[in-house]
Write a protein that holds these residues in place. Structure first.
Motif, PDB file in Angstrom:
ATOM      1  N   LYS A  17     -10.150   2.704   8.906  1.00 14.74           N
ATOM      2  CA  LYS A  17      -9.304   2.980   7.286  1.00 14.74           C
ATOM      3  C   LYS A  17      -8.325   4.367   8.016  1.00 14.74           C
ATOM      4  O   LYS A  17      -8.322   5.328   8.908  1.00 14.74           O
ATOM      5  CB  LYS A  17     -10.486   4.000   6.703  1.00 14.74           C
ATOM      6  CG  LYS A  17     -10.774   4.866   5.849  1.00 14.74           C
ATOM      7  CD  LYS A  17     -11.774   5.237   5.293  1.00 14.74           C
ATOM      8  CE  LYS A  17     -11.262   6.113   3.780  1.00 14.74           C
ATOM      9  NZ  LYS A  17     -11.125   7.232   3.877  1.00 14.74           N
ATOM     10  N   SER A  39      -7.562   3.380   0.350  1.00 14.39           N
ATOM     11  CA  SER A  39      -7.676   3.252   1.786  1.00 14.39           C
ATOM     12  C   SER A  39      -6.855   1.904   2.017  1.00 14.39           C
ATOM     13  O   SER A  39      -7.045   1.354   1.254  1.00 14.39           O
ATOM     14  CB  SER A  39      -8.395   4.579   2.158  1.00 14.39           C
ATOM     15  OG  SER A  39      -9.328   5.203   1.802  1.00 14.39           O
ATOM     16  N   LEU A  40      -6.547   2.277   3.155  1.00 13.67           N
ATOM     17  CA  LEU A  40      -5.625   0.633   3.871  1.00 13.67           C
ATOM     18  C   LEU A  40      -6.813   0.798   5.115  1.00 13.67           C
ATOM     19  O   LEU A  40      -6.950   1.052   5.911  1.00 13.67           O
ATOM     20  CB  LEU A  40      -4.161   1.090   4.111  1.00 13.67           C
ATOM     21  CG  LEU A  40      -4.164  -0.070   5.338  1.00 13.67           C
ATOM     22  CD1 LEU A  40      -3.775  -1.258   4.643  1.00 13.67           C
ATOM     23  CD2 LEU A  40      -2.477   0.267   5.920  1.00 13.67           C
ATOM     24  N   TYR A  41      -7.763  -0.293   4.772  1.00 10.51           N
ATOM     25  CA  TYR A  41      -8.429  -0.782   5.936  1.00 10.51           C
ATOM     26  C   TYR A  41      -7.961  -1.859   7.129  1.00 10.51           C
ATOM     27  O   TYR A  41      -7.083  -3.224   6.189  1.00 10.51           O
ATOM     28  CB  TYR A  41      -9.835  -1.256   5.286  1.00 10.51           C
ATOM     29  CG  TYR A  41     -10.245  -0.618   4.416  1.00 10.51           C
ATOM     30  CD1 TYR A  41     -11.350   0.686   5.672  1.00 10.51           C
ATOM     31  CD2 TYR A  41     -10.027  -0.629   2.835  1.00 10.51           C
ATOM     32  CE1 TYR A  41     -12.014   1.530   4.214  1.00 10.51           C
ATOM     33  CE2 TYR A  41     -10.594   0.805   2.523  1.00 10.51           C
ATOM     34  CZ  TYR A  41     -12.333   1.627   3.214  1.00 10.51           C
ATOM     35  OH  TYR A  41     -12.118   2.763   2.750  1.00 10.51           O
ATOM     36  N   THR A  42      -7.910  -1.704   7.926  1.00 12.86           N
ATOM     37  CA  THR A  42      -7.048  -2.693   8.772  1.00 12.86           C
ATOM     38  C   THR A  42      -7.992  -3.715   9.762  1.00 12.86           C
ATOM     39  O   THR A  42      -8.694  -2.434  10.490  1.00 12.86           O
ATOM     40  CB  THR A  42      -6.057  -1.771   9.969  1.00 12.86           C
ATOM     41  OG1 THR A  42      -4.611  -1.044   8.995  1.00 12.86           O
ATOM     42  CG2 THR A  42      -4.906  -3.095  10.709  1.00 12.86           C
ATOM     43  N   ALA A  73     -13.535  -3.266  -0.658  1.00  9.65           N
ATOM     44  CA  ALA A  73     -13.090  -4.437  -0.099  1.00  9.65           C
ATOM     45  C   ALA A  73     -14.103  -5.637   0.223  1.00  9.65           C
ATOM     46  O   ALA A  73     -14.569  -5.566   1.086  1.00  9.65           O
ATOM     47  CB  ALA A  73     -12.066  -3.869   1.447  1.00  9.65           C
ATOM     48  N   TYR A 121      -5.412  -7.126   6.400  1.00  6.44           N
ATOM     49  CA  TYR A 121      -6.147  -6.072   5.697  1.00  6.44           C
ATOM     50  C   TYR A 121      -6.381  -6.110   4.187  1.00  6.44           C
ATOM     51  O   TYR A 121      -6.512  -6.554   4.037  1.00  6.44           O
ATOM     52  CB  TYR A 121      -4.482  -5.466   5.210  1.00  6.44           C
ATOM     53  CG  TYR A 121      -3.012  -5.325   5.842  1.00  6.44           C
ATOM     54  CD1 TYR A 121      -3.179  -3.644   7.209  1.00  6.44           C
ATOM     55  CD2 TYR A 121      -2.774  -5.925   6.555  1.00  6.44           C
ATOM     56  CE1 TYR A 121      -2.180  -3.626   8.105  1.00  6.44           C
ATOM     57  CE2 TYR A 121      -1.221  -6.081   7.459  1.00  6.44           C
ATOM     58  CZ  TYR A 121      -1.282  -4.639   8.572  1.00  6.44           C
ATOM     59  OH  TYR A 121      -0.422  -4.023   9.275  1.00  6.44           O
ATOM     60  N   SER A 122      -7.148  -4.540   4.446  1.00  4.46           N
ATOM     61  CA  SER A 122      -8.135  -4.942   2.844  1.00  4.46           C
ATOM     62  C   SER A 122      -7.601  -3.597   2.243  1.00  4.46           C
ATOM     63  O   SER A 122      -7.203  -2.265   2.822  1.00  4.46           O
ATOM     64  CB  SER A 122      -9.227  -4.510   2.977  1.00  4.46           C
ATOM     65  OG  SER A 122     -10.035  -5.795   3.375  1.00  4.46           O
ATOM     66  N   VAL A 123      -7.268  -3.305   0.895  1.00  2.00           N
ATOM     67  CA  VAL A 123      -7.350  -1.949   0.078  1.00  2.00           C
ATOM     68  C   VAL A 123      -7.956  -1.758  -0.693  1.00  2.00           C
ATOM     69  O   VAL A 123      -8.321  -2.607  -1.581  1.00  2.00           O
ATOM     70  CB  VAL A 123      -5.641  -2.203  -0.330  1.00  2.00           C
ATOM     71  CG1 VAL A 123      -5.572  -0.764  -1.430  1.00  2.00           C
ATOM     72  CG2 VAL A 123      -3.877  -2.157   0.426  1.00  2.00           C
ATOM     73  N   ASP A 177      -5.223   6.498   5.518  1.00  2.00           N
ATOM     74  CA  ASP A 177      -5.000   7.228   4.462  1.00  2.00           C
ATOM     75  C   ASP A 177      -3.545   7.761   4.151  1.00  2.00           C
ATOM     76  O   ASP A 177      -3.205   8.358   5.511  1.00  2.00           O
ATOM     77  CB  ASP A 177      -5.934   8.260   3.960  1.00  2.00           C
ATOM     78  CG  ASP A 177      -7.228   7.418   3.589  1.00  2.00           C
ATOM     79  OD1 ASP A 177      -7.271   6.961   2.576  1.00  2.00           O
ATOM     80  OD2 ASP A 177      -8.455   7.963   4.348  1.00  2.00           O
ATOM     81  N   TYR A 208       1.018  -1.027  -0.349  1.00  2.00           N
ATOM     82  CA  TYR A 208      -0.003   0.102  -0.255  1.00  2.00           C
ATOM     83  C   TYR A 208       0.728   1.199  -0.064  1.00  2.00           C
ATOM     84  O   TYR A 208       2.414   1.352   0.310  1.00  2.00           O
ATOM     85  CB  TYR A 208      -0.717   0.188   1.404  1.00  2.00           C
ATOM     86  CG  TYR A 208      -1.158   1.325   1.156  1.00  2.00           C
ATOM     87  CD1 TYR A 208      -2.933   1.884   0.971  1.00  2.00           C
ATOM     88  CD2 TYR A 208      -0.853   2.095   2.468  1.00  2.00           C
ATOM     89  CE1 TYR A 208      -3.381   3.090   0.569  1.00  2.00           C
ATOM     90  CE2 TYR A 208      -2.153   3.434   2.096  1.00  2.00           C
ATOM     91  CZ  TYR A 208      -3.125   3.661   1.910  1.00  2.00           C
ATOM     92  OH  TYR A 208      -4.145   4.383   2.220  1.00  2.00           O
ATOM     93  N   ASN A 266       1.332   2.107  -3.889  1.00  2.00           N
ATOM     94  CA  ASN A 266       1.761   0.827  -3.838  1.00  2.00           C
ATOM     95  C   ASN A 266       2.454   0.614  -3.264  1.00  2.00           C
ATOM     96  O   ASN A 266       3.223  -0.324  -3.941  1.00  2.00           O
ATOM     97  CB  ASN A 266       0.570   0.076  -4.696  1.00  2.00           C
ATOM     98  CG  ASN A 266      -0.546   0.432  -4.420  1.00  2.00           C
ATOM     99  OD1 ASN A 266      -1.419   0.687  -3.055  1.00  2.00           O
ATOM    100  ND2 ASN A 266      -1.735  -0.272  -5.353  1.00  2.00           N
TER     101      ASN A 266
END
Length: 622
Positions: A332, A314-317, A369, A308-310, A334, A260, A266
């Motif tokens: 979330k 945005s990066l979701y933890t 995501a 994790y999801s992208v 950024d 990310y 990324n």
């Protein structure tokens, strides 16, 4: 004289011309006629038709010596983690051992344009385009932590220490008199090298007999004081030292990771999930995954990170479940720029949602995501009402199928996006969401849409992946398979030699009035023609499936091609277009019926339409 004759019993019809997928959410009597209360081993064909899934074959007849823990296609090769070993495998099945010493647990594979990165509990590895596997530590960046330093100390901070490496550099300005040079740390493990800049501006390694080291004091003592350099302000002494402080364990205990970076770059590796450092994650320097500056970490929660999801930049933890509320926290983040010009990652939103069941199932689809929870596949999206980030169920048509899986099956679930489809494998089953077909129904009023869903059996997959053209999976007993791609060949419809059986159950047909007796007199199906294809139709009345089919096409869906004739089962028709098959049935005095449209041979099967005729009579009485 006038007579009033009783009305004749007219024939009514029910047709299905636009097939969807499975619907385990509604009861069979409430399932839309286009969907199935049980649809096995089928998948969307063209819009409105469904077909039998293709089978799979072994890509190497020789089993691997351990369970398949991870796999990825990179640089024209499949890289497969089996047991504690990593292999490279060609499409022809030729395999080579390239590394030994991984953990015998599931690993995370992260491909980039240059390298394939592997996070295995206890280490981080990478494979270059040449196919060689190394530990990331072996090529770790050695930072210069301080510059313009006087022999006794001071200087200007330049770079952070690297958590991935025990080694660092310090640059000194020699004063021509001092012989003792003090490092930033005491009790160093070793001084690796001392370099002196010559008059040409190049650094030369000094022989070890020209200085001595006091490890406990962190000092280097020269026999002859290094001369003051002729260019004012230019460092001319570089000391490279090493001290093992156990920082690598913070990274090596991580179990999840993702690539990310802000603005869609990324370009950083994020890792987390270390049970000894719960709620913490670490991220590499921009463009250099071998450098984890010791300030590049975040303490986000007291619960451990589960994945994790992208999506959408945005990066979701995801965090482990909070059992007091039965959900888990999702944060979330950024990218942003700090006051001193550094790239930082700030929390811009957080919410609670069903917990991530397996970190290997968080994959974006159509800008959302997606991830698997025990209650189904959810998508992180924007609320139509509040415009805030929320999680919405996307697999409602699979009902409680995931809740029926065991805890271990859920924890080992694996997912991949292949074409328009989101595949989840768990418990020797596959659950598929069709990303190109969305719908809405009243059972999920808080969700903006649902994906059409399908269900497959006899898929013993522990890990699933794709090379972009084909779908592959590895099993717990060390076998690796790939799905066939030639839809015209009968051999494409076997699972490692066993016939693929598929069927589509119709919704419960109750006719114009559910309380009336009916006699069903015909069943018809339109299927795709093929050299070898056909359909068997079974009926269920009073909750029981009849043992024998009420209709068997007996080869009437086939066409003739003398170059590929199977003389044991042949037809003299040369019509290669869709085929309508009709047969008389006799199902008497029932209030409702369901039909099972089945193909149980190793052959293609495309279902385009179905219809039945019935005669309705007086009230049904049991």
């Amino acid at each position: 004289m006038k007579f009033n004759l009783p009305p004749s019993n007219s024939v009514s019809t029910v047709t299905v011309t636009n097939f969807g997928g499975i619907d385990l959410w509604n009861s069979p009597e409430n399932v839309d006629k286009n969907r199935s209360p049980l649809c096995v081993n089928m998948i969307r064909d063209k819009s409105g038709s469904v077909r039998k899934r293709m089978g799979y074959e072994r890509i190497s007849q020789e089993c691997f010596d351990g369970r398949i823990n991870g796999a990825c296609y990179f640089g024209g090769m499949h890289y497969i983690h089996s047991g504690k070993r990593l292999f490279s495998v060609s499409d022809e099945g030729e395999k080579n051992l390239i590394y030994e010493g991984l953990e015998d647990e599931k690993s995370v594979f992260i491909p980039t344009s240059d390298n394939l990165y592997i996070i295995s509990k206890g280490g981080i590895y990478f494979v270059g385009v040449e196919g060689e596997c190394k530990t990331l530590e072996s090529v770790a960046y050695v930072p210069t932590v301080i510059v313009s330093k006087a022999p006794a100390g001071g200087g200007t901070l330049y770079e952070d220490y690297n958590l991935l490496s025990d080694t660092w550099r310090e640059q000194f300005l020699a004063d021509g008199e001092s012989t003792v040079y003090k490092l930033e740390k005491n009790n160093v493990s070793a001084v690796i090298s001392v370099e002196i800049r010559d008059e040409n501006g190049d650094f030369q390694i000094l022989e070890k007999d020209k200085y001595s080291v006091s490890a406990s004091d962190g000092t280097v003592t020269f026999k002859t004081a290094p001369e003051k350099y002729s260019v004012v302000g230019m460092d001319n002494v570089v000391i490279t030292a090493k001290k093992d402080e156990g920082n690598k364990e913070m990274l090596y205990g991580c179990t999840v990771g993702v690539v990310y970076g802000s603005s869609g770059k990324n370009d950083r590796l994020f890792i987390g999930g270390n049970n000894n450092h719960k709620g913490m994650d670490f991220f590499s320097e921009s463009g250099d995954f071998s450098y984890f500056p010791h300030m590049n970490y975040s303490k986000l929660s007291d619960e451990n990170i589960s994945g994790y999801s992208v999506a959408n930049g945005s990066l979701y933890t995801h965090f482990e479940a909070d059992f007091s509320i039965g959900k888990s926290r999702i944060i979330k983040r950024d990218g942003a720029e700090s006051k001193d010009g550094r790239e930082i990652f700030v929390i811009t939103d957080e919410f609670y949602a069903p917990s991530l069941a397996s970190s290997f199932t968080a994959i974006p689809l159509n800008g959302e995501a997606l991830y698997l929870s025990k209650k189904g596949v959810y998508g992180i999206t924007v609320s139509d009402v509040t415009s805030e980030k929320v999680c919405q169920l996307r697999s409602a048509y699979l009902g409680d199928a995931f809740e029926k899986l065991g805890e271990e099956e859920l924890e080992n679930a694996h997912a991949v996006v292949f074409g328009d489809f989101f595949f989840v494998v768990a418990g020797e089953k596959a659950f598929i969401l069709d990303g190109s077909h969305k719908s809405y129904f009243e059972g999920t009023p808080l969700c903006s849409f649902q994906y059409e869903c399908y269900y497959w059996e006899n898929i013993p997959a522990r890990v699933i992946w794709t090379d972009g053209e084909r779908l592959y999976f590895g099993s717990a007993d060390g076998k690796v398979f790939r799905f066939f791609t030639d839809r015209s060949m009968s051999g494409s419809y076997t699972d490692d030699g066993e016939k693929v059986v598929c069927f589509f159950d119709t919704a419960q047909i109750t006719g114009r009035a559910f309380f009336k007796k009916k006699t069903f007199v015909s069943a018809s199906a339109k299927i795709g023609a093929h050299l070898n294809t056909g359909i068997k139709i079974y009926a269920k009345t009073d909750g029981v499936w009849h043992e024998r089919p009420v209709y068997d096409s007996m080869g009437r869906g086939k066409y003739l091609d003398f170059s590929l004739v199977n003389f044991e089962s042949m037809s003299f028709s040369s019509n290669r277009s869709e085929v309508t098959l009709c047969g008389k049935v006799r199902i008497r005095n029932t209030d409702s019926v369901s039909f099972r449209l089945m193909n149980d041979e190793a052959e293609p099967f495309v279902l385009i339409a179905f219809g039945t005729e019935y005669v309705q009579k007086n009230n049904y009485i049991r």
